[in-house]
Design a protein around this motif. Structure first.
Motif, short mmCIF file in Angstrom:
data_model
loop_
_atom_site.label_atom_id
_atom_site.label_comp_id
_atom_site.label_asym_id
_atom_site.label_seq_id
_atom_site.Cartn_x
_atom_site.Cartn_y
_atom_site.Cartn_z
N GLU A 87 147.16 -12.73 23.18
CA GLU A 87 147.24 -14.19 23.34
C GLU A 87 147.97 -14.84 22.15
OE1 GLU A 87 143.92 -16.14 25.08
OE2 GLU A 87 144.03 -17.80 23.66
N VAL B 25 146.25 -7.91 30.99
CA VAL B 25 146.28 -6.63 30.28
C VAL B 25 146.56 -5.51 31.30
CG1 VAL B 25 144.95 -4.99 28.91
CG2 VAL B 25 144.63 -7.45 28.58
N TYR C 180 138.56 -6.51 21.70
CA TYR C 180 138.72 -7.96 21.73
C TYR C 180 139.86 -8.40 20.80
CZ TYR C 180 134.27 -8.49 24.26
OH TYR C 180 133.27 -8.45 25.19
N LEU D 88 131.04 -15.17 15.36
CA LEU D 88 132.17 -15.37 16.26
C LEU D 88 133.27 -16.17 15.57
CD1 LEU D 88 130.36 -16.17 19.64
CD2 LEU D 88 131.33 -14.01 18.85
N PRO D 89 134.50 -15.73 15.71
CA PRO D 89 135.60 -16.47 15.09
C PRO D 89 135.81 -17.80 15.82
CG PRO D 89 136.46 -14.74 16.49
CD PRO D 89 134.97 -14.57 16.49
N VAL E 36 143.03 -7.96 22.70
CA VAL E 36 143.21 -9.03 23.70
C VAL E 36 143.65 -10.31 22.98
CG1 VAL E 36 142.11 -10.46 25.45
CG2 VAL E 36 141.57 -8.02 25.33
N ALA E 37 142.99 -10.58 21.86
CA ALA E 37 143.34 -11.78 21.08
C ALA E 37 144.79 -11.68 20.60
CB ALA E 37 142.39 -11.94 19.89
N PHE F 248 143.45 -11.24 31.90
CA PHE F 248 144.22 -11.60 30.71
C PHE F 248 145.64 -11.03 30.80
CE2 PHE F 248 139.94 -12.20 29.29
CZ PHE F 248 140.01 -13.25 28.38
N HIS G 122 140.01 -6.16 31.69
CA HIS G 122 140.51 -7.52 31.42
C HIS G 122 141.85 -7.82 32.07
CE1 HIS G 122 136.96 -7.88 29.18
NE2 HIS G 122 137.32 -6.97 28.29
N PHE H 74 137.93 -6.40 14.77
CA PHE H 74 138.60 -7.50 15.47
C PHE H 74 139.78 -8.00 14.64
CE2 PHE H 74 139.06 -12.09 16.28
CZ PHE H 74 139.20 -12.11 17.66
#
Ligand SMILES: Cc1ncc(C[n+]2csc(CCOP(=O)(O)OP(=O)(O)O)c2C)c(N)n1
Ligand code: SF4
Ligand SMILES: [Mg+2]
Lengths: 353, 627
Positions: free
Chosen positions: B260, B291, B253, B424-425, B256-257, B289, B286, B390
């Motif tokens: 972005e 990816v 994750y 969770l952020p 992926v973040a 996204f 993903h 993360f």
């Protein structure tokens, strides 16, 4: 990315994704300011001149062309072209180019490699690039020797080759690069010669027109460590008698007088017969089954007194990069573009106040 | 569930460590995961440690084939998966044999008596039956005929007519889960829903598993064997929304973040290897996204493709473990020379060579630091907990893109598969890492404007990143030494010396762009500092708590950046009488610390494939403090 088509004559569904040049380009536009440093007389010069002369014909924007090479004399090639380029590490150019081509459908990506680079240290990457059918044009300069490291035998050197590392003669059998590529089910396989500009240009053009991996073996003279390796194919007096120029849809006939032809022998292999004999084959580069192309690749000067050049195989098949990018666009169409926060808060959550 | 009420004591505990152990084919990971899920929804803090053999189906019934799952949960914040189990569920003699040594006297033991046959005892290496020979005297033993009761329950249930004996027997892990859920007052709705969903295509198997699960729960309720049940109240944790997450998922994750946040498409080039493959699996889901994942023919092609994608303006990523890093070394050197962004994720495992594929270790630090030809500095970032993977992934991507450099992200098998609750952020708190490519010439030559690919940003020393497709900036880069600024091939000795130093200075300069090393020393009287990195954070912090509870003083600092070290590292190390560095290797960080700061740090080193235990580290700390 802007999608502009209308390249001058050369086109395919993938090339159409590459922006066209805004104006007519010339050979000069593709010549970098770097001093060329091959040995005087090296066959690489001729190939460079042909490529520089050919690239404007593609009609695509210079900045959307990238040349990726490995290591070897041949792999210095990108420095001399005014395109984007990467001189990478020994044998790995097909892998690096695969990442570039699959992530940038708007580029025309070319690989320049040598017989050692492509078939020895990088053999595995080459096979897998061919198998995947990534949209790459791979130009393998075959001088049947290690040039840059000063003359050791290579995986295409003939058995018994006397070199610095094999003073008693080399022991291992050479690869036939065209057979190898066809064995990996490459969708485009061609062969040409450094000194035959017109022929090399025609093969480059066909390679560029092919959507998917195009593998082109270019016989290249290393006048320092393996001089004359292809003399029989170059010598004016002999060449027509020992060269079979493949032409799609044409009978497989060769010889200065057009007096020799190819047909299938009883055991399924190919044989040379006098022209006019019954059963002379017609070349079909687009046949889905690669068997006949493979049989053609087995014709060599040593075994049959003839070496085919030209396009052995050119079949249209799905490419890896198209398929990958389609999976992405399909996923976006079906599920919508990804939302980071909903992704990471997926699964079971609980809240503490 | 049963309505039966019975006089029974419910004991309140502040924390519990449970371990499930059985054959690799017994579904112990799933059982542990599901018990953990129930625990997470209940609101406890938790930490897990799966432990399984490298073979997919290791020899059944032997200690080598035993798969275990340990969960530590509590009513307060905890840092480790627990030292020793309070309760062990042993599905067969081999599981008992392999795990009994970890069980402290007085602990509870639930054994599946049906599995204690002559043949199984022999396979486990027991000459006599431990159920009867006194071996288990020190423990609170609950003998449960788990297999037969499962089969009976399944066949008695509705909708399981077509389930054969073997399939029924396979539900015995759910019987165990049901019993444990009852014993520890875990919520059960989640598990029923989970089973319905998991076996949606085979409703009879779902019914069998649910029947077994309920039977286990009810068995606890009715049997006389259990006189006490246990409750652990929810933990008081920071407010917010949580989920449970493993290190590999958090790392995926984070990547992926990072895509972005940087505005770059992700390109993962990878070759499967334990314990890193799950990142490839996760990222390949993903596509929406943008990816791109590429399963390459080998590790070299994986990183090559990622580097090629970076050349084209993607965020290139490669994921692997130690043996794969060895194969990637030459390409990492190329990336150092090309000065292109690239994130190299190494989920460390036991080495050398194939080593211990499923066990954890921290022994790739020096490989990440020095495992290349030439002077080839690469920044190194290491996460400290599963959830922290993360943030560490985002940090690695930040450094890679800002400094145009390959960056190592060093996780390990423990973080990869271990899990914890994760706050969770919030999107707004994530950093803005927007990348802008160079689109204009950056130099004026005799003939007019030119693009110099190695003309550096004076502050970061990063070179410009101009991607193919940019008109007028056509350029060539390669692994041969380049002239400073212009970037043409250069064999000039002075230029090479300058370029080597510039690349080193660029990476060293990152020290000014990362947070200073923080020290935790509640009493402010510590004379001993314990320094760690990576996944040892939890056990070290837990060890510190224990010694502080005894009135001793100890300071803790934990490195997230291992190359370069935070700017204040030397100053901090020198302000203590003693520095202790526990590592799951033979002293790799200690070597670096000694070399860089001339601090004579003390090492505590274990390479047993398992994380440190809090008690073990507390003991070591006490010794060092009292010496
Ligand atoms: C990892 C690695 N191994 C070995 C070399 C040394 N090396 C450089 S080029 C080369 C062989 C090149 O032969 P070929 O690919 O046929 O290219 P040519 O020089 O003939 O054009 C070798 C062995 C290297 N650069 N890197
Ligand atoms: S060594 Fe051979 S291949 Fe290399 S530059 Fe000289 S002539 Fe060309
Ligand atoms: Mg060669």
């Amino acid at each position: 990315m802007t999608v502009t088509t209308n390249h001058t004559g050369i086109s395919n569904r993938l090339l159409d994704l590459v922006p066209a040049a805004p104006a007519q380009q010339s050979r000069k536009d593709f010549t970098s300011d770097q001093e060329v440093r091959w040995c005087p007389g090296c066959g690489d010069y001729a190939i460079l001149a042909t490529v520089q002369g050919f690239l404007p014909e593609l009609g695509i924007a210079r900045e959307n062309i990238a040349f990726i090479s490995g290591i070897g004399c041949s792999s210095r090639f990108p420095y001399y072209l005014q395109t984007y380029g990467m001189h990478s590490i020994h044998g790995r150019a097909p892998a690096i180019a695969t990442g570039l081509a699959t992530s940038r459908p708007d580029l025309s990506v070319w690989v320049v490699t040598g017989d050692g680079d492509a078939l020895s240290i990088g053999g595995n990457h080459l096979l897998h690039a061919l198998r995947r059918n990534v949209n790459l044009k791979i130009l393998m300069f075959n001088n049947r020797i290690y040039g840059l490291t000063k003359g050791q035998y290579s995986p295409t050197s003939e058995v018994g080759k006397i070199t610095k590392s094999t003073p008693f003669g080399s022991l291992d059998r050479p690869y036939n690069p065209v057979s190898l590529a066809l064995g990996a089910e490459a969708t485009f396989v061609g062969r040409s010669i450094d000194s035959d500009r017109a022929h090399l240009t025609s093969v480059l053009r066909a390679a560029a027109e092919h959507p998917g991996t195009a593998f082109v073996e270019i016989f290249q003279n290393c006048n320092i460590f393996n001089d004359g390796a292809f003399d029989a194919l170059k010598d004016r007096s002999s060449r027509d008698d020992v060269t079979l120029k493949l032409a799609h849809g044409e009978p497989l006939v060769f010889g200065a007088e057009g007096d020799k032809a190819i047909r299938r022998a009883d055991d399924g292999s190919l044989e040379v017969v006098p022209a006019g004999s019954p059963g002379v084959l017609v070349h079909d580069a687009t046949a889905t089954d690669p068997s006949q192309a493979f049989a053609l690749s087995r014709l060599t000067g040593d075994t049959h007194g003839v070496t085919p050049i030209g396009i052995f195989r050119s079949v249209d098949a799905p490419t890896y990069d198209e398929a990958l990018n389609t999976q992405i666009s399909d996923a976006r169409e079906k599920q919508g573009a990804g939302d980071l926060m909903s992704l990471i808060s997926g699964g079971e959550t609980w809240t503490i106040d | 569930m049963s309505e039966q009420v019975r006089e029974r004591e419910t004991r309140r505990l502040d924390r519990v460590v449970v371990r499930f152990a059985g054959d690799s084919g017994d579904g112990m990971q799933l059982t542990g995961e599901q018990f953990t899920s129930e625990t997470a929804t209940f609101g406890n803090d938790l930490s897990t440690l799966p432990d399984f053999p490298a073979e997919i189906r290791a020899p059944a019934g032997t200690p080598a084939g035993v798969s275990g799952f340990q969960l530590h949960y509590s009513d307060h914040d905890i840092l480790t998966p627990g030292d020793a189990p309070d309760v062990l569920v042993a599905m067969n003699p081999a599981a008992l044999k392999a795990n009994l040594k970890d069980l402290p006297p007085g602990a509870s033991l639930i054994v599946n008596t049906d599995a204690f046959t002559g043949g199984n005892l022999k396979k486990a290496g027991y000459a006599t039956d431990p159920l009867t020979d006194g071996t288990l005297d020190p423990y609170m033993v609950h003998r449960v005929p788990l297999t037969s009761m499962t089969i009976n329950a399944v066949h008695a249930a509705e909708g399981t007519g077509s389930v054969n004996k073997k399939e029924a027997e396979r539900a015995k892990n759910m019987f165990a889960l049901g019993l444990m859920s009852w014993l520890y007052h875990r919520p059960t709705e989640g598990t029923v829903g989970f089973l319905e969903k998991k076996f949606a295509k085979r409703p009879e198997i779902a019914a069998a598993n649910i029947a077994a699960f309920r039977a286990g729960f009810n068995y606890g309720e009715t049997t006389e064997s259990f006189t006490v049940t246990y409750e652990v109240a929810p933990a008081r944790m920071r407010s917010g929304t949580y989920r449970r997450i493993t290190g590999n998922l958090a790392l995926s994750y984070g990547l992926v973040a990072a895509g972005e946040l940087t505005g770059l498409p992700l390109f993962l080039g990878s070759y499967p290897i334990t314990p890193a493959s799950d990142i490839l699996h996760e990222l390949s889901k993903h596509k929406r996204f943008g990816v791109r994942t590429f399963q390459a023919e080998d590790e070299i092609a994986g990183i090559g493709a990622a580097l090629g994608a970076s050349f084209g303006g993607s965020l290139g990523i490669t994921t692997t473990s130690g043996p794969g890093v060895a194969l990637k070394s030459e390409t990492i050197g190329l990336a150092v020379s090309l000065e292109l962004p690239l994130v190299i994720v190494d989920i460390q495992r036991g080495g050398p060579s194939t080593g211990l594929p499923t066990k954890t270790e921290q022994s790739d630090l020096l490989q990440a630091m020095f495992g290349r030809n030439g002077e080839a500095p690469v920044p190194i970032v290491a996460p400290r907990s599963p959830g922290d993977c993360f943030d560490a992934a985002i940090e690695a991507a930040r450094l890679a893109t800002k400094y145009r450099t390959p960056v190592f992200l060093l996780s390990d098998g423990y973080l990869a598969n271990g899990s914890e609750p994760w706050l969770l952020p919030i999107r707004e708190t994530l950093p803005d890492l927007k990348v802008t490519f160079t689109t204009e010439p950056n130099h004026t030559g005799p003939k007019g404007p030119e693009f110099w690919p190695y003309l550096r940003d004076p502050e970061t020393l990063a070179r410009p990143w101009a991607v193919p497709g940019t008109p007028g900036l056509e350029h060539r880069i390669g692994g041969i030494e380049k002239s400073d600024g212009q970037g043409n091939i250069s064999y000039d000795p002075a230029n090479h010396d300058r370029m080597v130093r510039l690349r080193a200075a660029k990476v060293a300069g990152i020290a000014n762009d990362i947070p200073p090393l923080e020290v935790e020393d509640p009493s402010e009287q510590a004379r001993v500092l314990v320094l760690g990195w990576g996944s040892t954070y939890g056990p070290i912090a837990a060890g510190c708590r224990r010694v502080r509870a005894k009135g001793l003083h100890v300071a803790q600092a934990h490195l997230r950046h291992l190359n370069p070290f935070p700017a204040n590292t030397g100053e901090i190390l020198r302000s203590y009488d003693k520095v202790l560095i526990p590592e799951m290797n033979l002293g790799q960080l200690r070597t670096l610390i000694r070399a860089e700061f001339l601090v004579d740090a003390i090492g505590y080193n274990q390479v047993r494939g398992l994380p440190f235990k809090a008690a073990e580290l507390a003991g070591v700390l006490e010794d060092v403090i009292n010496q």
